[in-house]
Design a protein around this motif. Structure first.
Motif, short mmCIF file in Angstrom:
data_model
loop_
_atom_site.label_atom_id
_atom_site.label_comp_id
_atom_site.label_asym_id
_atom_site.label_seq_id
_atom_site.Cartn_x
_atom_site.Cartn_y
_atom_site.Cartn_z
N GLU A 99 0.83 -1.21 0.00
CA GLU A 99 0.00 0.00 0.00
C GLU A 99 0.87 1.26 0.00
OE1 GLU A 99 -3.66 2.14 2.41
OE2 GLU A 99 -2.83 0.26 3.18
N MET A 100 1.96 1.22 0.76
CA MET A 100 2.88 2.36 0.77
C MET A 100 3.51 2.56 -0.60
SD MET A 100 5.01 2.66 4.31
CE MET A 100 6.18 3.88 3.78
N LYS A 101 3.86 1.46 -1.25
CA LYS A 101 4.45 1.56 -2.58
C LYS A 101 3.49 2.22 -3.56
CE LYS A 101 7.50 -2.47 -2.45
NZ LYS A 101 7.84 -3.74 -3.11
N VAL A 102 2.22 1.80 -3.50
CA VAL A 102 1.21 2.36 -4.40
C VAL A 102 1.00 3.85 -4.10
CG1 VAL A 102 -1.24 2.29 -5.02
CG2 VAL A 102 0.06 0.17 -4.80
N LYS A 103 0.93 4.20 -2.83
CA LYS A 103 0.75 5.61 -2.44
C LYS A 103 1.94 6.45 -2.90
CE LYS A 103 -3.06 5.24 0.11
NZ LYS A 103 -4.32 5.80 -0.26
N ALA A 104 3.14 5.93 -2.76
CA ALA A 104 4.34 6.65 -3.18
C ALA A 104 4.34 6.84 -4.69
CB ALA A 104 5.59 5.92 -2.72
N PHE A 105 4.00 5.79 -5.42
CA PHE A 105 3.94 5.89 -6.88
C PHE A 105 2.89 6.91 -7.31
CE2 PHE A 105 2.38 4.60 -11.05
CZ PHE A 105 3.55 4.60 -11.77
#
Length: 108
Positions: free
Chosen positions: A46-52
Motif C-alpha cells: 500500500e505504501m508503494k502504491v501511495k508513493a507511486f
C-alpha cells in the motif's frame, strides 16, 4: 529522512503536488528520492502504491505549473510587442508627455 508511514508518504506527496518544495531544489530532490526509495524497498504494498501515486500526481502538477508559466510569459511578451508597436507610431516626445501626465495623476 526516510518515509516510514503512509502518512509520511501522503504528506510528502502533498508537498510536491502543492509546490511547497519548488523553491528549494535540494529538499524537492530529497522528497522525490525518498518516494522512489519507498517504491523500491518498502515491504508494504500500500505504501508503494501511495508513493507511486504521489510521484505521478506531482509530475502532473509540475507540468501544469510549467504550462501556466509559459502561457503567462507568452501573454507578457505579446503585451510588450503591442506596446512597442504603439510606441513606434507616437510622435517624438509624446511618450514622455504621457508618462509625466500619468505620474502627476498618480500623485494626486
Amino acid at each position: 529522512m526516510p518515509l516510514k508511514t503512509i502518512a509520511d508518504v501522503k504528506l510528502t506527496g502533498r508537498a510536491l503536488v502543492s509546490g511547497w518544495l519548488d523553491k528549494c531544489d535540494a529538499r524537492k530532490s530529497q522528497a522525490v528520492h525518498d518516494l522512489f526509495d519507498v517504491i523500491e524497498n518498502s515491504a508494504d504494498d500500500e505504501m508503494k502504491v501511495k508513493a507511486f501515486d504521489a510521484l505521478v500526481r506531482a509530475d502532473k502538477a509540475d507540468v501544469k505549473r510549467e504550462e501556466l508559466a509559459l502561457k503567462k510569459q507568452a501573454l507578457d511578451d505579446q503585451r510588450r510587442l503591442q506596446l512597442l508597436a504603439i510606441i513606434k507610431h507616437l510622435p517624438t516626445g509624446e511618450l514622455a508627455k504621457i508618462a509625466s501626465d500619468h505620474k502627476a495623476a498618480a500623485a494626486e
